[in-house]
Design a protein around this motif. Structure first.
Motif, PDB file in Angstrom:
ATOM      1  N   LEU A 119       0.828  -1.201   0.000  1.00 28.22           N
ATOM      2  CA  LEU A 119       0.000   0.000   0.000  1.00 28.22           C
ATOM      3  C   LEU A 119       0.863   1.252   0.000  1.00 28.22           C
ATOM      4  CD1 LEU A 119      -2.775   1.389   0.242  1.00 28.22           C
ATOM      5  CD2 LEU A 119      -2.542   1.184   2.720  1.00 28.22           C
ATOM      6  N   ILE A 120       0.619   2.127  -0.976  1.00 30.42           N
ATOM      7  CA  ILE A 120       1.271   3.431  -1.036  1.00 30.42           C
ATOM      8  C   ILE A 120       0.200   4.467  -0.711  1.00 30.42           C
ATOM      9  CG2 ILE A 120       2.454   5.119  -2.476  1.00 30.42           C
ATOM     10  CD1 ILE A 120       3.306   2.808  -4.313  1.00 30.42           C
ATOM     11  N   VAL A 121       0.438   5.270   0.318  1.00 26.70           N
ATOM     12  CA  VAL A 121      -0.499   6.324   0.701  1.00 26.70           C
ATOM     13  C   VAL A 121       0.188   7.659   0.464  1.00 26.70           C
ATOM     14  CG1 VAL A 121      -1.887   7.323   2.549  1.00 26.70           C
ATOM     15  CG2 VAL A 121      -1.558   4.850   2.439  1.00 26.70           C
ATOM     16  N   LYS A 122      -0.422   8.476  -0.379  1.00 26.68           N
ATOM     17  CA  LYS A 122       0.120   9.800  -0.680  1.00 26.68           C
ATOM     18  C   LYS A 122      -0.878  10.847  -0.219  1.00 26.68           C
ATOM     19  CE  LYS A 122       2.602   8.295  -4.813  1.00 26.68           C
ATOM     20  NZ  LYS A 122       2.692   8.440  -6.267  1.00 26.68           N
ATOM     21  N   ARG A 123      -0.359  11.934   0.325  1.00 25.33           N
ATOM     22  CA  ARG A 123      -1.199  13.051   0.731  1.00 25.33           C
ATOM     23  C   ARG A 123      -1.474  13.935  -0.473  1.00 25.33           C
ATOM     24  NH1 ARG A 123      -3.597  12.380   5.308  1.00 25.33           N
ATOM     25  NH2 ARG A 123      -2.263  11.781   7.017  1.00 25.33           N
ATOM     26  N   ARG A 124      -2.729  14.319  -0.631  1.00 28.32           N
ATOM     27  CA  ARG A 124      -3.103  15.268  -1.678  1.00 28.32           C
ATOM     28  C   ARG A 124      -2.955  16.684  -1.134  1.00 28.32           C
ATOM     29  NH1 ARG A 124      -7.564  12.949  -5.484  1.00 28.32           N
ATOM     30  NH2 ARG A 124      -7.202  10.746  -5.226  1.00 28.32           N
ATOM     31  N   SER A 126      -5.123  18.818  -1.201  1.00 31.96           N
ATOM     32  CA  SER A 126      -6.405  19.157  -0.570  1.00 31.96           C
ATOM     33  C   SER A 126      -6.498  18.623   0.856  1.00 31.96           C
ATOM     34  CB  SER A 126      -7.561  18.604  -1.394  1.00 31.96           C
ATOM     35  OG  SER A 126      -7.500  17.185  -1.412  1.00 31.96           O
ATOM     36  N   GLY A 127      -5.512  17.807   1.266  1.00 34.02           N
ATOM     37  CA  GLY A 127      -5.523  17.239   2.608  1.00 34.02           C
ATOM     38  C   GLY A 127      -5.985  15.799   2.641  1.00 34.02           C
ATOM     39  N   GLY A 128      -6.574  15.323   1.559  1.00 30.84           N
ATOM     40  CA  GLY A 128      -7.031  13.942   1.500  1.00 30.84           C
ATOM     41  C   GLY A 128      -5.885  12.981   1.219  1.00 30.84           C
ATOM     42  N   GLU A 129      -6.224  11.729   1.093  1.00 34.14           N
ATOM     43  CA  GLU A 129      -5.229  10.707   0.813  1.00 34.14           C
ATOM     44  C   GLU A 129      -5.526  10.010  -0.494  1.00 34.14           C
ATOM     45  OE1 GLU A 129      -5.328   8.007   4.083  1.00 34.14           O
ATOM     46  OE2 GLU A 129      -4.099   9.298   5.362  1.00 34.14           O
ATOM     47  N   MET A 130      -4.472   9.521  -1.135  1.00 35.26           N
ATOM     48  CA  MET A 130      -4.590   8.732  -2.353  1.00 35.26           C
ATOM     49  C   MET A 130      -3.927   7.393  -2.051  1.00 35.26           C
ATOM     50  SD  MET A 130      -3.472   9.838  -6.190  1.00 35.26           S
ATOM     51  CE  MET A 130      -1.773  10.117  -5.748  1.00 35.26           C
ATOM     52  N   ARG A 131      -4.639   6.294  -2.271  1.00 36.13           N
ATOM     53  CA  ARG A 131      -4.127   4.958  -1.975  1.00 36.13           C
ATOM     54  C   ARG A 131      -3.827   4.236  -3.282  1.00 36.13           C
ATOM     55  NH1 ARG A 131      -8.238   2.008   0.332  1.00 36.13           N
ATOM     56  NH2 ARG A 131      -6.889   0.792   1.653  1.00 36.13           N
ATOM     57  N   ASN A 132      -2.591   3.748  -3.424  1.00 39.89           N
ATOM     58  CA  ASN A 132      -2.183   3.060  -4.643  1.00 39.89           C
ATOM     59  C   ASN A 132      -1.555   1.711  -4.327  1.00 39.89           C
ATOM     60  OD1 ASN A 132      -2.892   5.042  -6.578  1.00 39.89           O
ATOM     61  ND2 ASN A 132      -1.106   6.237  -5.987  1.00 39.89           N
ATOM     62  N   CYS A 133      -1.586   0.836  -5.314  1.00 39.00           N
ATOM     63  CA  CYS A 133      -0.985  -0.484  -5.229  1.00 39.00           C
ATOM     64  C   CYS A 133       0.478  -0.384  -5.675  1.00 39.00           C
ATOM     65  CB  CYS A 133      -1.762  -1.445  -6.134  1.00 39.00           C
ATOM     66  SG  CYS A 133      -0.981  -3.056  -6.345  1.00 39.00           S
ATOM     67  N   ARG A 134       1.400  -0.805  -4.818  1.00 40.53           N
ATOM     68  CA  ARG A 134       2.826  -0.737  -5.137  1.00 40.53           C
ATOM     69  C   ARG A 134       3.173  -1.654  -6.316  1.00 40.53           C
ATOM     70  NH1 ARG A 134       6.712   1.391  -2.115  1.00 40.53           N
ATOM     71  NH2 ARG A 134       5.402   1.298  -0.260  1.00 40.53           N
ATOM     72  N   ILE A 135       2.616  -2.854  -6.350  1.00 47.85           N
ATOM     73  CA  ILE A 135       2.918  -3.791  -7.442  1.00 47.85           C
ATOM     74  C   ILE A 135       2.498  -3.200  -8.781  1.00 47.85           C
ATOM     75  CG2 ILE A 135       2.393  -6.064  -8.430  1.00 47.85           C
ATOM     76  CD1 ILE A 135       2.010  -7.056  -5.522  1.00 47.85           C
ATOM     77  N   CYS A 136       1.279  -2.658  -8.841  1.00 48.84           N
ATOM     78  CA  CYS A 136       0.790  -2.062 -10.089  1.00 48.84           C
ATOM     79  C   CYS A 136       1.592  -0.821 -10.453  1.00 48.84           C
ATOM     80  CB  CYS A 136      -0.691  -1.720  -9.972  1.00 48.84           C
ATOM     81  SG  CYS A 136      -1.755  -3.174  -9.862  1.00 48.84           S
ATOM     82  N   ASN A 137       1.973  -0.039  -9.446  1.00 51.80           N
ATOM     83  CA  ASN A 137       2.756   1.159  -9.673  1.00 51.80           C
ATOM     84  C   ASN A 137       4.118   0.797 -10.279  1.00 51.80           C
ATOM     85  OD1 ASN A 137       3.852   3.727  -9.531  1.00 51.80           O
ATOM     86  ND2 ASN A 137       3.055   4.138  -7.501  1.00 51.80           N
ATOM     87  N   LEU A 138       4.782  -0.209  -9.730  1.00 48.13           N
ATOM     88  CA  LEU A 138       6.077  -0.643 -10.251  1.00 48.13           C
ATOM     89  C   LEU A 138       5.940  -1.244 -11.646  1.00 48.13           C
ATOM     90  CD1 LEU A 138       7.552  -2.222  -7.008  1.00 48.13           C
ATOM     91  CD2 LEU A 138       8.283  -0.101  -8.108  1.00 48.13           C
ATOM     92  N   ASP A 139       4.867  -1.994 -11.862  1.00 50.10           N
ATOM     93  CA  ASP A 139       4.629  -2.591 -13.171  1.00 50.10           C
ATOM     94  C   ASP A 139       4.378  -1.522 -14.224  1.00 50.10           C
ATOM     95  OD1 ASP A 139       4.345  -4.941 -14.805  1.00 50.10           O
ATOM     96  OD2 ASP A 139       2.191  -4.498 -14.869  1.00 50.10           O
ATOM     97  N   SER A 140       3.635  -0.484 -13.854  1.00 47.06           N
ATOM     98  CA  SER A 140       3.374   0.622 -14.770  1.00 47.06           C
ATOM     99  C   SER A 140       4.670   1.339 -15.138  1.00 47.06           C
ATOM    100  CB  SER A 140       2.392   1.595 -14.123  1.00 47.06           C
ATOM    101  OG  SER A 140       2.185   2.706 -14.930  1.00 47.06           O
ATOM    102  N   ALA A 141       5.535   1.561 -14.159  1.00 49.80           N
ATOM    103  CA  ALA A 141       6.828   2.209 -14.419  1.00 49.80           C
ATOM    104  C   ALA A 141       7.685   1.347 -15.349  1.00 49.80           C
ATOM    105  CB  ALA A 141       7.559   2.464 -13.103  1.00 49.80           C
ATOM    106  N   ARG A 142       7.643   0.022 -15.149  1.00 48.41           N
ATOM    107  CA  ARG A 142       8.403  -0.892 -16.009  1.00 48.41           C
ATOM    108  C   ARG A 142       7.892  -0.821 -17.448  1.00 48.41           C
ATOM    109  NH1 ARG A 142       7.022  -5.225 -18.185  1.00 48.41           N
ATOM    110  NH2 ARG A 142       5.267  -5.591 -16.794  1.00 48.41           N
TER     111      ARG A 142
END
Length: 168
Positions: A119-124, A126-142
């Protein structure tokens, strides 16, 4: 819910608004104009306003300063175009965002768990959070590197494979 019980009825709306409402399973679905996010909109005093906010203010009263209206799923409402005031609750932006489907997801669209090291949690801003999948994020970068012609393998590919094996 504030107000004197749940005695609201579509007929208590102005005739011009009531004519644009269809009642279905307790929701008052706005059949008039929708904005690009799917919320009903209505002209009031030469300005375009959100229909659910107008209905709430007409039937309940003013929305408290600093709060926004949440379509409460626990009350059976999952429609952005619903204008039934008994389905709306004034809440802070943070509470409203925490109740969204995205905030309560347990897995990404590819079925990977949104928990632990994946789980990757990034602050927006606006103060909210964005939750992303690390596996998908790394695969997208690849895939992006491969598309650009970079053939070199990075440590992140091995890390993605390790995460996939550890979390499955």
């Amino acid at each position: 819910m504030t107000g004197a019980g749940n005695d609201w009825s579509v007929v208590r709306l102005p005739e011009s608004m009531a004519a644009k409402v269809t009642v279905m399973n307790g929701c008052w679905l706005w059949t008039g104009s929708l904005n690009n996010k799917g919320y009903g909109q209505v002209g009031v005093g030469g300005r375009v306003k959100l229909a659910h906010r107008v209905a709430y203010e007409l039937l309940i009263g003013p929305i408290p300063e600093g709060l926004q209206l949440d379509h409460v799923r626990a009350r059976g409402c999952e429609h952005k175009n619903c204008v039934n005031p008994s389905h709306l609750e004034p809440v802070t932006c943070q509470v409203n965002n925490s109740r969204t489907a995205a905030a309560t997801k347990t897995h990404c669209v590819n079925g990977h768990p949104l928990s632990g090291t994946n789980l990757i949690v990034k602050r927006r801003t606006s103060g909210g959070e964005m939750r992303n999948c690390r596996i998908c994020n790394l695969d997208s970068a690849r895939r992006l590197r491969e598309k650009k012609g970079a053939v070199r393998r990075y440590k992140t590919d091995a890390r993605a494979r390790a995460l996939a094996g550890a979390d499955s």
